[in-house]
Design a protein around this motif. Structure first.
Motif, mmCIF file in Angstrom:
data_model
loop_
_atom_site.group_PDB
_atom_site.id
_atom_site.type_symbol
_atom_site.label_atom_id
_atom_site.label_comp_id
_atom_site.label_asym_id
_atom_site.label_seq_id
_atom_site.Cartn_x
_atom_site.Cartn_y
_atom_site.Cartn_z
ATOM 1 N N ALA A 30 -2.493 6.212 -6.675
ATOM 2 C CA ALA A 30 -1.176 6.326 -6.043
ATOM 3 C C ALA A 30 -1.143 7.359 -4.918
ATOM 4 O O ALA A 30 -0.141 7.506 -4.235
ATOM 5 N N ASP A 31 -2.222 8.072 -4.698
ATOM 6 C CA ASP A 31 -2.299 9.115 -3.673
ATOM 7 C C ASP A 31 -2.071 8.493 -2.292
ATOM 8 O O ASP A 31 -2.752 7.549 -1.889
ATOM 9 N N ARG A 32 -1.102 9.013 -1.537
ATOM 10 C CA ARG A 32 -0.785 8.491 -0.198
ATOM 11 C C ARG A 32 -1.940 8.643 0.784
ATOM 12 O O ARG A 32 -1.972 7.987 1.816
ATOM 13 N N GLU A 33 -2.890 9.512 0.466
ATOM 14 C CA GLU A 33 -4.039 9.692 1.357
ATOM 15 C C GLU A 33 -5.165 8.710 1.064
ATOM 16 O O GLU A 33 -6.160 8.680 1.778
ATOM 17 N N PHE A 35 -6.490 5.057 1.189
ATOM 18 C CA PHE A 35 -6.181 3.827 1.911
ATOM 19 C C PHE A 35 -6.971 2.635 1.413
ATOM 20 O O PHE A 35 -6.675 1.507 1.778
ATOM 21 N N PRO A 51 -4.727 -0.063 -2.209
ATOM 22 C CA PRO A 51 -3.518 0.419 -2.871
ATOM 23 C C PRO A 51 -2.365 -0.568 -2.708
ATOM 24 O O PRO A 51 -2.295 -1.312 -1.735
ATOM 25 N N ASN A 53 1.752 -1.555 -2.441
ATOM 26 C CA ASN A 53 2.956 -1.080 -1.745
ATOM 27 C C ASN A 53 2.675 -0.478 -0.375
ATOM 28 O O ASN A 53 3.308 0.504 0.005
ATOM 29 N N ARG A 54 1.749 -1.045 0.342
ATOM 30 C CA ARG A 54 1.519 -0.644 1.725
ATOM 31 C C ARG A 54 1.983 -1.780 2.623
ATOM 32 O O ARG A 54 2.086 -2.928 2.208
ATOM 33 N N GLU A 58 -0.913 -2.288 7.587
ATOM 34 C CA GLU A 58 -1.845 -1.280 7.072
ATOM 35 C C GLU A 58 -2.893 -1.936 6.162
ATOM 36 O O GLU A 58 -4.080 -1.655 6.282
#
Length: 90
Positions: A30-33, A35, A51, A53-54, A58
């Protein structure tokens, strides 16, 4: 199959993934960093972990870039702060 930049960029992503024999899986990270990642399984299968929910943009862009890295296709690097790391034998 020799993967070219044109084929990598022009082929619809689901078709490309199928042609390359890559398995697309949703990542639990779940880390936003984070990709995405390409991992080779013990059986030699390539797993493309992306991931959830992008945005579609992206997801598509990062997936194609990671596939380029995995298959040795010479593409321009991602802009900062994005970067890829290659780890062997992890």
């Amino acid at each position: 199959m020799t993967l070219t930049v044109d084929h990598l960029m022009d082929t619809p992503l689901p078709v490309l993934i199928n042609e390359l024999g890559v398995t697309l899986i949703d990542s639990e990270i779940a880390d936003r960093e984070f990709f995405g990642a390409v991992v080779q399984s013990k059986t030699g299968e390539l797993l493309l972990s992306m991931p959830r929910n992008r945005s579609d943009f992206e997801h598509d862009t990062v997936a194609r870039y990671l596939l380029a890295q995995a298959f040795g296709v010479d593409v321009a690097p991602m802009p900062a702060p994005l970067r890829t790391v290659r780890e062997e034998g992890v």
